[in-house]
Design a protein around this motif. Structure first.
Motif, PDB file in Angstrom:
ATOM      1  N   CYS A  70      82.333  16.211 -73.270  1.00  0.00           N
ATOM      2  CA  CYS A  70      82.105  17.127 -74.398  1.00  0.00           C
ATOM      3  C   CYS A  70      80.883  18.014 -74.155  1.00  0.00           C
ATOM      4  O   CYS A  70      80.873  19.189 -74.555  1.00  0.00           O
ATOM      5  N   ALA A  71      79.867  17.462 -73.498  1.00  0.00           N
ATOM      6  CA  ALA A  71      78.686  18.267 -73.167  1.00  0.00           C
ATOM      7  C   ALA A  71      79.067  19.396 -72.217  1.00  0.00           C
ATOM      8  O   ALA A  71      78.651  20.555 -72.394  1.00  0.00           O
ATOM      9  N   ILE A  72      79.865  19.066 -71.218  1.00  0.00           N
ATOM     10  CA  ILE A  72      80.313  20.076 -70.242  1.00  0.00           C
ATOM     11  C   ILE A  72      81.223  21.099 -70.908  1.00  0.00           C
ATOM     12  O   ILE A  72      81.138  22.300 -70.629  1.00  0.00           O
ATOM     13  N   ALA A  73      82.097  20.634 -71.789  1.00  0.00           N
ATOM     14  CA  ALA A  73      82.981  21.551 -72.498  1.00  0.00           C
ATOM     15  C   ALA A  73      82.177  22.517 -73.359  1.00  0.00           C
ATOM     16  O   ALA A  73      82.456  23.726 -73.396  1.00  0.00           O
ATOM     17  N   PHE A  74      81.163  22.002 -74.043  1.00  0.00           N
ATOM     18  CA  PHE A  74      80.303  22.827 -74.892  1.00  0.00           C
ATOM     19  C   PHE A  74      79.599  23.909 -74.074  1.00  0.00           C
ATOM     20  O   PHE A  74      79.651  25.104 -74.406  1.00  0.00           O
TER      21      PHE A  74
ATOM     22  N   PHE B  58      76.266  23.848 -65.608  1.00  0.00           N
ATOM     23  CA  PHE B  58      76.395  25.134 -66.286  1.00  0.00           C
ATOM     24  C   PHE B  58      74.995  25.532 -66.762  1.00  0.00           C
ATOM     25  O   PHE B  58      74.357  24.809 -67.524  1.00  0.00           O
ATOM     26  N   TYR B  59      74.549  26.701 -66.319  1.00  0.00           N
ATOM     27  CA  TYR B  59      73.189  27.139 -66.646  1.00  0.00           C
ATOM     28  C   TYR B  59      73.145  28.155 -67.794  1.00  0.00           C
ATOM     29  O   TYR B  59      72.083  28.401 -68.362  1.00  0.00           O
ATOM     30  N   GLY B  60      74.300  28.734 -68.137  1.00  0.00           N
ATOM     31  CA  GLY B  60      74.297  29.828 -69.116  1.00  0.00           C
ATOM     32  C   GLY B  60      74.267  29.354 -70.548  1.00  0.00           C
ATOM     33  O   GLY B  60      75.185  29.645 -71.337  1.00  0.00           O
ATOM     34  N   ILE B  61      73.232  28.635 -70.906  1.00  0.00           N
ATOM     35  CA  ILE B  61      73.084  28.140 -72.278  1.00  0.00           C
ATOM     36  C   ILE B  61      72.396  29.214 -73.126  1.00  0.00           C
ATOM     37  O   ILE B  61      71.320  29.714 -72.752  1.00  0.00           O
ATOM     38  N   PRO B  62      72.981  29.602 -74.260  1.00  0.00           N
ATOM     39  CA  PRO B  62      72.380  30.647 -75.104  1.00  0.00           C
ATOM     40  C   PRO B  62      70.971  30.273 -75.562  1.00  0.00           C
ATOM     41  O   PRO B  62      70.642  29.092 -75.718  1.00  0.00           O
ATOM     42  N   ASP B  63      70.173  31.305 -75.787  1.00  0.00           N
ATOM     43  CA  ASP B  63      68.787  31.086 -76.215  1.00  0.00           C
ATOM     44  C   ASP B  63      68.702  30.357 -77.554  1.00  0.00           C
ATOM     45  O   ASP B  63      67.762  29.591 -77.789  1.00  0.00           O
TER      46      ASP B  63
ATOM     47  N   GLN C 116      68.763  21.923 -72.037  1.00  0.00           N
ATOM     48  CA  GLN C 116      68.950  23.356 -71.817  1.00  0.00           C
ATOM     49  C   GLN C 116      69.782  23.636 -70.574  1.00  0.00           C
ATOM     50  O   GLN C 116      69.597  24.644 -69.889  1.00  0.00           O
ATOM     51  N   ILE C 117      70.720  22.723 -70.307  1.00  0.00           N
ATOM     52  CA  ILE C 117      71.610  22.855 -69.158  1.00  0.00           C
ATOM     53  C   ILE C 117      72.813  21.946 -69.380  1.00  0.00           C
ATOM     54  O   ILE C 117      72.691  20.885 -70.007  1.00  0.00           O
ATOM     55  N   GLY C 118      73.982  22.374 -68.899  1.00  0.00           N
ATOM     56  CA  GLY C 118      75.175  21.541 -68.973  1.00  0.00           C
ATOM     57  C   GLY C 118      75.307  20.730 -67.699  1.00  0.00           C
ATOM     58  O   GLY C 118      75.916  21.185 -66.731  1.00  0.00           O
ATOM     59  N   GLN C 119      74.742  19.528 -67.696  1.00  0.00           N
ATOM     60  CA  GLN C 119      74.676  18.714 -66.487  1.00  0.00           C
ATOM     61  C   GLN C 119      75.876  17.761 -66.424  1.00  0.00           C
ATOM     62  O   GLN C 119      76.124  17.010 -67.362  1.00  0.00           O
TER      63      GLN C 119
END
Length: 322
Positions: free
Chosen positions: A78-82, A146-151, A236-239
């Motif tokens: 779910c974290a990765i999906a988010f 995934f690094y593109g986490i919104p501010d 602040q990252i999708g690990q």
């Protein structure tokens, strides 16, 4: 009257963990004054906010006398999906968060349906789905974050609600209150405890055991998804490795809180205090520069000790009734 009230409180599941927590805070604060600093308290509360959701996710399954080995795999997926839905598809944060939570519920429902329909042990089913959900996770990410986490998500992950209390603690408080109310006041909560206490008797009383099992696993999946989603905000990252180390913790907190592994008896407050104790142990290892790998050793020892104490309490209670 005061003596009677104290005796009643002393028998509560949360009393022992509460005393252990208070003593630990006093002792640690004495030997390390920095422990009670605002920064350290904030760090501790951040860990507790996420870990409590993990503990609650397993607690609700222990309540029906089962176990969920896939808690971490669901949270990680779910974290990765988010994170992925926001980075790859550009979905708004609320939409991505709701879909992520929905995936957690779906994973939980799948667990519950497989257990109910096949009659196979929850241990075996969730061990299998652990591998499946983790495999999907790695298939989506190719083991890359995934690094593109919104501010806005990053800001929420580092924001303070008031004083040193992080904003991430607020969802956990809401969940804890909701779980307490459900288990103590709502029919579904009583059905869950009834199924855990005696599945056959619950069935004879008209409770749909299959429905209760599916609902409990759905709630577990939702809570694991909530933990994974909030952890993305915190890190602040999708690990892809999110959730890999949740299994021992998920059992440690409810068991330290006096949960009966055979089902029928859990405590939200005591489970929360179990999480606090685990967080304090981890913090002590950091403050005193002790090998962090000892955390696993200590957690395993705590689980064994807590199970032993619970078994002793049940034995004494049985002898007392006889």
């Amino acid at each position: 009257m005061t003596s009677l009230n104290f005796s009643r409180f002393a028998k509560a599941d949360w009393f022992g963990p509460l005393m252990a927590t208070l003593i630990a805070i006093i002792v640690i604060g004495y030997f390390s004054p920095n422990f009670l600093s605002s920064f350290n308290i904030q760090t501790l509360l951040l860990a507790i906010a996420i870990n409590a959701l993990v503990g609650f996710s397993q607690m609700i399954i222990i309540a029906i006398g089962q176990m969920n080995l896939s808690v971490g795999a669901i949270g990680g997926l779910c974290a990765i999906a988010f994170a992925g839905m926001m980075q790859v598809w550009g979905l708004p944060v609320p939409v991505a968060a709701l879909l992520s939570l929905g995936i957690g519920v779906l994973c939980g429902v799948i667990n519950g349906m497989l257990i109910s329909i096949t009659g196979i042990s929850a241990f075996v089913i969730t061990l299998a789905t652990l591998s499946i959900y983790k495999g999907v996770n790695l298939g989506i990410t190719r083991a890359q974050p995934f690094y593109g986490i919104p501010d806005s998500v990053k800001a929420f992950g580092s924001a303070l609600a008031f004083g040193p209390i992080p904003a991430l603690a607020l969802p956990m408080v809401i969940v804890a209150i909701g779980l307490w109310y459900m288990l103590s006041r709502l029919p579904i909560g009583r059905f869950i405890l009834a199924v855990g206490g005696n599945e056959h008797a619950a069935s004879l009383s008209g409770i749909s055991v299959r429905t209760v099992v599916i609902v409990a696993h759905a709630i577990s999946g939702l809570l694991a998804a909530c933990a994974g989603t909030l952890l993305v905000a915190r890190l602040q990252i999708g690990q892809p490795s999110i959730g890999d180390d949740w299994l021992i913790l998920s059992f440690a907190a409810p068991v330290i809180g006096g949960a009966v592994l055979s089902g029928g008896h859990v405590s939200v407050a005591a489970t929360f205090l179990g999480v606090v104790i685990v967080a304090l142990i981890t913090q002590v290892l950091v403050l005193f520069s002790i090998d962090p790998f000892l955390v696993q050793v200590v957690l395993g020892s705590l689980i064994l000790a807590a199970v032993g104490v619970n078994r002793l309490r049940r034995t004494r209670a049985t002898v007392g009734r006889a």
